[in-house]
Structures are given as C-alpha cells and as structure tokens.
Enzyme design. Structure first.
Site, PDB file in Angstrom:
ATOM      1  N   ARG A 196      35.815  48.376  34.527  1.00  0.00           N
ATOM      2  CA  ARG A 196      36.633  47.744  34.152  1.00  0.00           C
ATOM      3  C   ARG A 196      35.875  46.636  33.993  1.00  0.00           C
ATOM      4  O   ARG A 196      36.050  46.395  32.680  1.00  0.00           O
ATOM      5  CB  ARG A 196      36.983  47.517  35.714  1.00  0.00           C
ATOM      6  CG  ARG A 196      38.358  47.917  35.952  1.00  0.00           C
ATOM      7  CD  ARG A 196      38.822  47.957  37.071  1.00  0.00           C
ATOM      8  NE  ARG A 196      38.403  48.252  38.150  1.00  0.00           N
ATOM      9  CZ  ARG A 196      38.258  48.218  39.497  1.00  0.00           C
ATOM     10  NH1 ARG A 196      39.438  47.512  40.433  1.00  0.00           N
ATOM     11  NH2 ARG A 196      37.669  48.727  40.313  1.00  0.00           N
ATOM     12  N   CYS A 227      33.395  43.865  38.834  1.00  0.00           N
ATOM     13  CA  CYS A 227      34.261  45.362  39.142  1.00  0.00           C
ATOM     14  C   CYS A 227      32.877  45.805  40.202  1.00  0.00           C
ATOM     15  O   CYS A 227      32.555  46.061  40.607  1.00  0.00           O
ATOM     16  CB  CYS A 227      34.859  46.711  38.387  1.00  0.00           C
ATOM     17  SG  CYS A 227      33.806  47.414  37.615  1.00  0.00           S
TER      18      CYS A 227
END
Length: 199
Positions: free
Chosen positions: A14, A8
């Site tokens: 994430r 990410c």
C-alpha cells in the site's frame, strides 16, 4: 520542494503504491515522496500484484522496480510536510513515535474525506497565508484539513478511513485495496495542486 511520507505495515504493497502514485501525479511540482513500514519486511521489493497495479495506474516501471521496503524510524518523521498512513493503526503508531506530528498525520482516506469539504478558494487562502514556499503551503493546508476533524460528521464505520491490507491475499483483495487507495490519492493530489498553484 515539499515532502510527503506514506506509511503502512510491511512497505511492500500500500504505502509504496501510494507514494509512487503521488510522485507521478505531482511530478511537475518536484516533490520528495517517501514510504516506510511500521514493522515486517526490510529491503524487499513490492509484491508483483502491487507493481502490476502501479503500472496499471500509470507509474513508470523503473519507479516500482527500484522500490525496497524500509522500517519507519522516528527520524523519518521530522521533515515530511504531510504524513499519510494507510490505516488508523499506522496513524497511531506515527503519533506514538512523534506526537508533535499528529497535526500533519492522517490516514490517506481521512485526508481526502476532510479536504473534500474545503473549496478551492479556501485551500488557496490557507496556502497563501503561508507565503510562497511550497513546503510551508502544504503544511498550512494540512493544518486546515486537520482542523476539520472535529467539525465534520465522522464516518459511520471508522474502517472507512482505512485502506485494506492485501498482502498474501487474493487478487480481488488487491483490487479492492486499490479501489480504496486511488480515489484517496486523487483527493490528496487535487488538494495539493490547488495549494501549490501560485499563479
């Protein structure tokens, strides 16, 4: 052993959440699951919100607390058998660093969407063609999933292949991000479990 890399931006929301979910849900296959960010933060823990979501989805607390962000480097892309980016932009950045790895690189939602069209028998057939080695089986199935890119109808909105970035945003955005990410993780896990089951 096989290796997965998740990517990410800052490597604090994430991609570590995705990596920890994959590590936990595929633990019986002893994978090596790493994560990295394309820019931003270095040696930083997960955000409290991301760590809370990890715990909510069953990740052991020590796995989340041990995480420290790191930059994505070209050398990180040599060994993974599957590279899962959180957005199309991250996928593009991976491809710019290592063009030869494009065939094994997907956004995580793209991989799950494309793999959904493969039956268990088809996944097994592709994996079996690569022999018994776990890494080779994962690479073979990644190739089969990638081959579907030109064969299936694209998503109506290309952003549907992305996981929204919740960093410095509301708790509701974190929940929305997880609502996009977790089903995609489930799709990856389902595909790899079928590929790696050799009995």
């Amino acid at each position: 052993m096989f290796e997965i890399l998740t990517v990410c931006t800052g490597n604090i929301c994430r991609s570590p959440l995705a990596a920890q979910l994959l590590q936990s849900r595929l633990a019986d296959f002893a994978p090596r699951v790493l994560s990295a960010g394309t820019r931003g933060l270095t040696d930083t823990p997960m955000t409290a919100e991301a760590a809370h979501l990890a715990a909510h989805y069953g990740v052991a607390a020590d796995l989340s607390s041990a995480h420290r962000s790191r930059w994505l480097r070209e050398g990180d892309l040599d060994s993974p058998d599957l590279i899962l980016a959180m957005t199309r932009e991250h996928r593009r950045e991976v491809a710019e660093l290592a063009p030869a790895r494009l065939r094994s690189t997907f956004t995580i939602r793209e991989f799950a969407r494309l793999a959904e069209g493969l039956s268990d028998d088809e996944i097994r057939a592709h994996a079996d063609s690569a022999g018994a080695d776990a890494a080779a089986r994962v690479r073979a199935v990644a190739g089969a999933v990638g081959a579907r890119r030109g064969m299936v109808e694209p998503v109506a909105d290309p952003a549907d292949d992305d996981v929204v970035d919740p960093y410095r945003r509301s708790w509701e955005t974190y929940v929305r991000s997880a609502d996009q990410l977790v089903p995609a993780v489930d799709g990856v896990v389902r595909t790899l479990r079928v590929a790696l089951a050799t009995t």
